[in-house]
Design an enzyme around this catalytic site. Sequence first.
Site, PDB file in Angstrom:
ATOM      1  N   SER A 182       0.835  -1.201   0.000  1.00 48.03           N
ATOM      2  CA  SER A 182       0.000   0.000   0.000  1.00 48.03           C
ATOM      3  C   SER A 182       0.866   1.245   0.000  1.00 48.03           C
ATOM      4  O   SER A 182       1.974   1.248   0.559  1.00 48.03           O
ATOM      5  CB  SER A 182      -0.864  -0.017   1.265  1.00 48.03           C
ATOM      6  OG  SER A 182      -1.455   1.243   1.474  1.00 48.03           O
TER       7      SER A 182
ATOM      8  N   TYR B 148      -1.579  -1.007  10.936  1.00 49.88           N
ATOM      9  CA  TYR B 148      -1.882  -1.521   9.591  1.00 49.88           C
ATOM     10  C   TYR B 148      -0.712  -1.258   8.650  1.00 49.88           C
ATOM     11  O   TYR B 148      -0.240  -2.154   7.942  1.00 49.88           O
ATOM     12  CB  TYR B 148      -3.166  -0.872   9.051  1.00 49.88           C
ATOM     13  CG  TYR B 148      -3.379  -1.126   7.574  1.00 49.88           C
ATOM     14  CD1 TYR B 148      -3.751  -2.394   7.115  1.00 49.88           C
ATOM     15  CD2 TYR B 148      -3.166  -0.127   6.621  1.00 49.88           C
ATOM     16  CE1 TYR B 148      -3.919  -2.647   5.762  1.00 49.88           C
ATOM     17  CE2 TYR B 148      -3.331  -0.370   5.264  1.00 49.88           C
ATOM     18  CZ  TYR B 148      -3.706  -1.624   4.838  1.00 49.88           C
ATOM     19  OH  TYR B 148      -3.864  -1.873   3.498  1.00 49.88           O
TER      20      TYR B 148
ATOM     21  N   LYS C  99       2.174  -3.768   6.461  1.00 55.07           N
ATOM     22  CA  LYS C  99       2.557  -3.739   5.039  1.00 55.07           C
ATOM     23  C   LYS C  99       4.077  -3.585   4.906  1.00 55.07           C
ATOM     24  O   LYS C  99       4.717  -4.261   4.102  1.00 55.07           O
ATOM     25  CB  LYS C  99       1.822  -2.602   4.327  1.00 55.07           C
ATOM     26  CG  LYS C  99       0.308  -2.809   4.257  1.00 55.07           C
ATOM     27  CD  LYS C  99      -0.063  -4.090   3.537  1.00 55.07           C
ATOM     28  CE  LYS C  99      -1.549  -4.365   3.521  1.00 55.07           C
ATOM     29  NZ  LYS C  99      -1.907  -5.698   3.004  1.00 55.07           N
TER      30      LYS C  99
HETATM   31  N1  NAD Z   1      -8.779  -1.016  -0.604  1.00 53.91           N
HETATM   32  C1  NAD Z   1      -7.722  -0.241  -0.364  1.00 53.91           C
HETATM   33  O1  NAD Z   1      -7.848   0.980  -0.250  1.00 53.91           O
HETATM   34  C2  NAD Z   1      -6.347  -0.848  -0.275  1.00 53.91           C
HETATM   35  C3  NAD Z   1      -5.219  -0.026  -0.461  1.00 53.91           C
HETATM   36  C4  NAD Z   1      -3.957  -0.575  -0.343  1.00 53.91           C
HETATM   37  C5  NAD Z   1      -3.805  -1.921  -0.051  1.00 53.91           C
HETATM   38  N2  NAD Z   1      -4.899  -2.706   0.127  1.00 53.91           N
HETATM   39  C6  NAD Z   1      -4.703  -4.123   0.446  1.00 53.91           C
HETATM   40  O2  NAD Z   1      -5.276  -4.907  -0.577  1.00 53.91           O
HETATM   41  C7  NAD Z   1      -5.770  -6.139  -0.038  1.00 53.91           C
HETATM   42  C8  NAD Z   1      -7.224  -6.312  -0.451  1.00 53.91           C
HETATM   43  O3  NAD Z   1      -7.963  -5.174  -0.013  1.00 53.91           O
HETATM   44  P1  NAD Z   1      -9.517  -5.011  -0.300  1.00 53.91           P
HETATM   45  O4  NAD Z   1      -9.787  -3.547  -0.340  1.00 53.91           O
HETATM   46  O5  NAD Z   1      -9.934  -5.869  -1.418  1.00 53.91           O
HETATM   47  O6  NAD Z   1     -10.084  -5.548   1.082  1.00 53.91           O
HETATM   48  P2  NAD Z   1     -11.271  -6.580   1.402  1.00 53.91           P
HETATM   49  O7  NAD Z   1     -11.488  -6.540   2.864  1.00 53.91           O
HETATM   50  O8  NAD Z   1     -12.435  -6.320   0.492  1.00 53.91           O
HETATM   51  O9  NAD Z   1     -10.613  -7.967   0.973  1.00 53.91           O
HETATM   52  C9  NAD Z   1      -9.822  -8.723   1.859  1.00 53.91           C
HETATM   53  C10 NAD Z   1     -10.396 -10.128   1.877  1.00 53.91           C
HETATM   54  O10 NAD Z   1      -9.564 -10.922   2.709  1.00 53.91           O
HETATM   55  C11 NAD Z   1     -10.394 -11.749   3.504  1.00 53.91           C
HETATM   56  N3  NAD Z   1      -9.584 -12.120   4.672  1.00 53.91           N
HETATM   57  C12 NAD Z   1      -9.133 -11.334   5.676  1.00 53.91           C
HETATM   58  N4  NAD Z   1      -8.405 -12.059   6.534  1.00 53.91           N
HETATM   59  C13 NAD Z   1      -8.403 -13.338   6.071  1.00 53.91           C
HETATM   60  C14 NAD Z   1      -7.823 -14.555   6.503  1.00 53.91           C
HETATM   61  N5  NAD Z   1      -7.099 -14.640   7.627  1.00 53.91           N
HETATM   62  N6  NAD Z   1      -8.021 -15.662   5.757  1.00 53.91           N
HETATM   63  C15 NAD Z   1      -8.746 -15.626   4.611  1.00 53.91           C
HETATM   64  N7  NAD Z   1      -9.327 -14.505   4.150  1.00 53.91           N
HETATM   65  C16 NAD Z   1      -9.145 -13.373   4.881  1.00 53.91           C
HETATM   66  C17 NAD Z   1     -11.634 -10.936   3.795  1.00 53.91           C
HETATM   67  O11 NAD Z   1     -12.757 -11.728   4.102  1.00 53.91           O
HETATM   68  C18 NAD Z   1     -11.812 -10.191   2.472  1.00 53.91           C
HETATM   69  O12 NAD Z   1     -12.635 -10.926   1.584  1.00 53.91           O
HETATM   70  C19 NAD Z   1      -5.536  -6.051   1.461  1.00 53.91           C
HETATM   71  O13 NAD Z   1      -4.332  -6.707   1.747  1.00 53.91           O
HETATM   72  C20 NAD Z   1      -5.407  -4.571   1.715  1.00 53.91           C
HETATM   73  O14 NAD Z   1      -4.636  -4.295   2.846  1.00 53.91           O
HETATM   74  C21 NAD Z   1      -6.161  -2.206   0.010  1.00 53.91           C
END
Ligand code: NAD
Length: 338
Positions: free
Chosen positions: A125, A149, A153
């Site tokens: 991120s 958080y 990362k």
């Molecule tokens: N959305 C953003 O703004 C953003 C920005 C930078 C990085 N990210 C990273 O991208 C990734 C995806 O983000 P997103 O926005 O799609 O989030 P999201 O919450 O929609 O997706 C994450 C998924 O992981 C699943 N999950 C969490 N812990 C788990 C575990 N222990 N075992 C199995 N499944 C698990 C959740 O149920 C969810 O479906 C994450 O790692 C997040 O930190 C997101």
Amino acid sequence: MTTVLLTGATGYIASHTWLALQAAGFDVVGLDDFSNSSPEVLNRLRELSGREPVFERASVCDAAALEGLFERHRIDAAVHFAAFKAVGESTQQPLAYYANNLGGLVTLGQAMQRHGIKRFVFSSSATVYGDPESLPIREDARLTATNPYGQTKLMGEQILRDLGTADSAWQTACLRYFNPVGAHDSGRIGEDPRGTPNNLMPYVAQVAVGRRPILQVFGNDYPTPDGTGVRDYIHVVDLAEGHVAALNRLLDFPGSLTVNLGTGRGHSVLELVAAYARASGREIPYHVVPRRPGDVAACWADPALARTQLGWTAKHGLDRMCADSWRWQALNPNGFEA
Ligand SMILES: NC(=O)c1ccc[n+]([C@@H]2O[C@H](COP(=O)([O-])OP(=O)(O)OC[C@H]3O[C@@H](n4cnc5c(N)ncnc54)[C@H](O)[C@@H]3O)[C@@H](O)[C@H]2O)c1
């Protein structure tokens, strides 16, 4: 056929990446524990792809479940999305964040190592840049984390670098996402936050659809053109394509990489609100409240390295991001809940 394990597969970004990978000729095995997503996503993926999703419900922290998965499926690479992602919550529940985000990464890495699978794409991120010293942000900028958080990362990236140092057969891609927004153009999958959205566009979407009365704009006294915070919003479908490009790169060339996935353009809160009002044809009422602790004034990517290393650039602009978000929100006012 190359088979990719997607962890966090039914989440926002992973569900779009699932479709992009299939369209690019990859087979996908999905894993999620539904801690922040709905099983209904699988129905939508089946409908959109015309294929039965291969999926296992388990936590990526569950070593026995991963062992079974790797025995049942021949996996070539993993894209590790599964993580908790709410910055504020991470300051309240640091142990839960370290356990899930780092415990999951380590458990997955160990299972892959046991099975000789050494291609790993990691959801990092732009939060690893903290409050940037200069803009646009290049990958060699100073790294810092201002909350647990962000630490997960930074530490996740470090763990993957250490793996590559210990064994050059490991090929890893750390993808530093800027601000993912928008939805698939079918309007069938999109972002469905639980509770109050932490991010701007889903909040604006819920105001536009009438689920929330008014938007709070956190601060209009930042040193930016209109005083509101500036971010690099990236269409989730472009982001999904970035993962396809990263996987192809790991398959075609040795070595590891860390790249920004952003557009290179910043938009202010008020610009986004105006664009959303145009896209939706709805008024977006807002009032200005004090700055939110921890928010930076402005943040946008230098996307040059992704262009040269992955041959990838973002294609969609802010109007398209708003139009696709609005289609998803208008067709699914309550998200994946019926
Ligand atoms: N959305 C953003 O703004 C953003 C920005 C930078 C990085 N990210 C990273 O991208 C990734 C995806 O983000 P997103 O926005 O799609 O989030 P999201 O919450 O929609 O997706 C994450 C998924 O992981 C699943 N999950 C969490 N812990 C788990 C575990 N222990 N075992 C199995 N499944 C698990 C959740 O149920 C969810 O479906 C994450 O790692 C997040 O930190 C997101």
